[in-house]
Design an enzyme around this catalytic site. Structure first.
Site, PDB file in Angstrom:
ATOM      1  N   HIS A  19      -2.104   0.367  15.712  1.00  0.00           N
ATOM      2  CA  HIS A  19      -1.631  -0.952  15.252  1.00  0.00           C
ATOM      3  C   HIS A  19      -0.197  -1.145  15.730  1.00  0.00           C
ATOM      4  O   HIS A  19       0.755  -0.817  15.033  1.00  0.00           O
ATOM      5  CB  HIS A  19      -1.726  -1.013  13.712  1.00  0.00           C
ATOM      6  CG  HIS A  19      -1.427  -2.362  13.130  1.00  0.00           C
ATOM      7  ND1 HIS A  19      -1.946  -2.761  11.906  1.00  0.00           N
ATOM      8  CD2 HIS A  19      -0.669  -3.406  13.571  1.00  0.00           C
ATOM      9  CE1 HIS A  19      -1.510  -3.979  11.638  1.00  0.00           C
ATOM     10  NE2 HIS A  19      -0.723  -4.383  12.628  1.00  0.00           N
ATOM     11  N   GLU A 198      -3.161  -7.873   4.126  1.00  0.00           N
ATOM     12  CA  GLU A 198      -1.729  -7.557   4.233  1.00  0.00           C
ATOM     13  C   GLU A 198      -1.036  -8.429   3.180  1.00  0.00           C
ATOM     14  O   GLU A 198      -0.584  -7.923   2.167  1.00  0.00           O
ATOM     15  CB  GLU A 198      -1.211  -7.871   5.652  1.00  0.00           C
ATOM     16  CG  GLU A 198       0.275  -7.637   5.851  1.00  0.00           C
ATOM     17  CD  GLU A 198       0.788  -8.127   7.233  1.00  0.00           C
ATOM     18  OE1 GLU A 198       0.098  -8.924   7.884  1.00  0.00           O
ATOM     19  OE2 GLU A 198       1.901  -7.693   7.617  1.00  0.00           O
ATOM     20  N   ASP A 276       3.323  -1.177  13.747  1.00  0.00           N
ATOM     21  CA  ASP A 276       3.201  -2.643  13.694  1.00  0.00           C
ATOM     22  C   ASP A 276       4.148  -3.320  14.710  1.00  0.00           C
ATOM     23  O   ASP A 276       3.699  -3.674  15.800  1.00  0.00           O
ATOM     24  CB  ASP A 276       3.456  -3.151  12.272  1.00  0.00           C
ATOM     25  CG  ASP A 276       2.788  -4.488  11.967  1.00  0.00           C
ATOM     26  OD1 ASP A 276       2.038  -5.000  12.809  1.00  0.00           O
ATOM     27  OD2 ASP A 276       3.007  -5.028  10.861  1.00  0.00           O
TER      28      ASP A 276
END
Ligand code: ADE
Ligand code: ZN
Length: 343
Positions: A19, A198, A276
């Protein structure tokens, strides 16, 4: 508190990153260098001024700055340089394999051709020091028709993409908005992932699984609000690509001590640790690992599980997966056999 042995373990263990938004690896220094190279003017006067603006209150406040930062990317070489910088930096963290998100619509909407974006990123992946594959993300704040048009543009480059994902503003843009485009991608043999849970509710995780047929959930940390969903994710071994520093910066959790990673792992979920948008959230893979191991009661057994999960949940071919998992097992066998055995 993290002792030296655990610090060495989490830094040195082989790992995969699943990710990472490549546009989120664009460091302020590179933003300024590319702005100068391309004659783009920025709203910030210096690297320090830009960095000072990285004080986010939620996902949208981050996305506004993230899309502005990406505006300096114009030429194939810009995409190459950004991607190569990430690959070299991740190699230093003992990342062996990365599945990299990119957001073509952020660039094509500014008039940058699709092929400029993908050729630059892909060429760096061929030249870089670690194994890397590409996941094309659709921006969920745009329409499904826009996503379908982007998929059409991607078709000549089908062999350069392993899968598709769904990112950007989550609230108000449920996965089911993208049912048709994900079905087409599935028929094309693309692997499917989506950001869900999220900021959005557990119901978004359910529709990502049941309507879009995704194989992994990006983030997914809000699953614990539904015991039924948590049990299902454990039973079906659906991987969650968790991003601890991101979760703190975007205020999904108030502080790292309150992060639910240990609960996810101890519930038998296939949780992984990822960065991220490392240039915006305070760190790359090992910074994320060190932050959670410092704040939470995580053990060497958890470290091994996280390293194994990262390869198990990857889209690598079975043979490559087995080889990386053997590397992880070998690493932990050596660590436990040493003078200062920790396991
Ligand atoms: N794009 C880049 N980072 C993201 C995140 N954390 N959530 C949704 N979209 C994103
Ligand atoms: Zn993300």
């Amino acid at each position: 508190m993290l002792n030296d042995q655990m610090r060495n373990i989490v830094q040195q263990m082989p790992k995969a990153e699943l990710h990472i938004h490549i546009e989120g690896s664009l460091e302020p220094e590179l933003i300024f260098a590319l702005a100068q190279r391309n004659g783009v003017s920025l709203a910030y006067g210096s690297v320090d001024e830009l960095r000072a603006a990285y004080a986010f209150s939620d996902l949208q406040s981050f996305l506004d700055i993230y899309y502005a930062g990406a505006s300096v990317l114009l030429k194939e070489q810009d995409f190459y340089d950004m991607t190569m910088a990430y690959l070299v930096r991740s190699h230093a963290d003992n990342v062996r394999h990365a599945e990299i998100f990119f957001d073509p619509q952020t660039h094509t909407a500014r008039g940058v051709p699709f092929e400029t974006v993908i050729n630059g990123i892909w060429r760096a992946c061929q030249d870089g020091p670690i194994s890397a594959t590409l996941i094309m993300c659709f921006l969920r704040h745009l329409s499904e028709d826009d996503a379908i048009a982007t998929l059409e543009e991607a078709l000549p480059f089908r062999d350069k993409i392993i899968g598709v994902g769904l990112d950007s503003s989550e609230r108000g843009h449920p996965p089911e908005k993208f049912t048709r485009v994900f079905e087409r991608c599935r028929q094309l043999g693309l692997r499917l992932v989506a950001h869900a849970g999220e900021e959005g509710p557990p119901a978004y995780i359910e529709t990502a699984l049941d309507v879009l047929n995704v194989e992994r959930i990006d983030h997914g940390v809000r699953c614990l609000e539904s015991p039924e969903l948590t049990a299902r994710l454990a039973k079906e071994q659906i991987a969650l690509t968790v991003c601890p520093l991101s979760n703190i910066k975007l205020r999904v959790f108030g502080e790292m001590e309150a992060h639910n990673l240990v609960t996810l792992l101890d519930a038998g979920l296939v949780a992984t640790v990822n960065s991220d948008d490392p240039a915006y959230f305070g760190g790359y893979m090992n910074d994320n690992f060190l932050a959670v191991f410092d704040a939470l009661p995580l053990t060497a057994a958890h470290a091994r599980q996280l390293a194994r999960n990262s390869f198990t949940a990857s889209f690598l071919a079975p043979e490559a997966k087995r080889a990386f998992l053997a590397e992880v097992d070998q690493f932990f066998a050596s660590a436990s056999a040493g003078n200062n055995a920790i396991i």
